[in-house]
Design a protein around this motif. Structure first.
Motif: not given
Length: 291
Positions: A269-270, A30-32, A23-26, A275-276
């Motif tokens: 981000l890293i 999305l923010a980028a 979810g954090v990666l998504a 984790f993903a």
């Protein structure tokens, strides 16, 4: 029974994808993508940057009517805007370089396993030479030779990463190349390229898929390190690494926010990518599919 098993596996994969790191990666992705909409300032547009508001602390009200929630850097650029735009560069550089390196490494690994003999020897000696050198040393040599710039740092990261994919994929492709179905198709009037693309490559691609997210995170860290050293993305382009570097000289004067917030975003981000990547590994690892 087969249908039920497939449904259970599908449900397991969906549940595996719905995790906090994913979810954090998504949210980062999305923010980028929506950075021009979300960012209160375009850090590339010098007309929007107010030089007299340089190094403003978090919460300062700007002359343009919005608040610098994370403060400004030494040039007067909004830190929050630099992070949003920096995510775009960091993600584009890492994803493109990792994907290109995966394609090259996957192809060379399968070719080495299929043809063997001198082809395998030449490719694997190049892989051994690449992997025997420190990653950062190879990246520094490549970027110094190629010069700074986004396109050149992508090429440098491809040079750094391709050998890892080649070694991992070759080990699987060697096992596949010795199976009866490959021996059977070799007797057919098919070209080597068709045999590799239609039969050997699809059965050897799983390790590259599980390795890809990890290497994307690795590429983010390498790009940030090179940009921090002034050898990657130019200082006037706000990648996460260059944004952290811009505030390094101000740490001793107490202006911590210039480096702290971009550094935290880089770390998050890293971590989210890694984790993903672990979730992807579990989903593609045959040993994790037992019910």
């Amino acid at each position: 029974m087969t249908i039920m098993t497939s449904l259970r596996l599908s449900q397991r994969r969906i549940r595996g994808a719905l995790t906090l790191p994913n979810g954090v990666l998504a949210l980062f992705v999305l923010a980028a993508i929506t950075a021009p909409v979300l960012a209160p300032q375009n850090p590339y547009d010098m007309l929007q940057i107010l030089g007299w508001e340089a190094s403003s602390p978090p919460g300062t009200m700007s002359g343009n009517g919005y608040r610098y929630l994370l403060g400004t850097d030494g040039l007067g650029r909004d830190i929050a805007s630099c992070i949003l735009y920096g995510l775009r560069i960091s993600l584009v550089v890492s994803v493109v370089s990792a994907a290109a390196a995966a394609a090259i490494g996957l192809t060379l690994g399968v070719v080495a396993a299929y043809f063997g003999r001198w082809v395998d020897a030449v490719i694997m000696r190049a892989v051994d030479l690449q992997l025997s050198l420190p990653t950062m040393l190879v990246a520094l040599i490549a970027i110094v030779t190629l010069g700074p710039g986004v396109d050149r740092i992508i090429l440098a990261l491809i040079i750094v990463q391709w050998a890892t994919y080649a070694r991992v994929v070759r080990s699987v492709a060697l096992s596949e190349a010795g199976k009866p179905y490959v021996d059977a198709v070799r007797t057919m009037p098919l070209s080597h390229g068709r045999i590799i693309l239609r039969h050997l490559l699809p059965n050897s691609i799983a390790p590259a898929i599980t390795l890809l997210p990890i290497e994307i995170g690795h590429a983010v860290a390498l790009e940030a390190t090179l940009s921090f050293l002034g050898l990657g993305v130019p200082m006037d382009q706000p990648s996460l690494g260059s944004t952290v570097a811009n505030g390094f000289q101000y740490l001793l004067t107490g202006q911590y926010w210039i480096s702290l917030f971009p550094g935290f975003a880089l770390f998050a981000l890293i971590a989210a990518i890694n984790f993903a990547g672990e979730d992807v590994r579990r989903l593609w690892d045959p040993r994790s599919r037992s019910l």
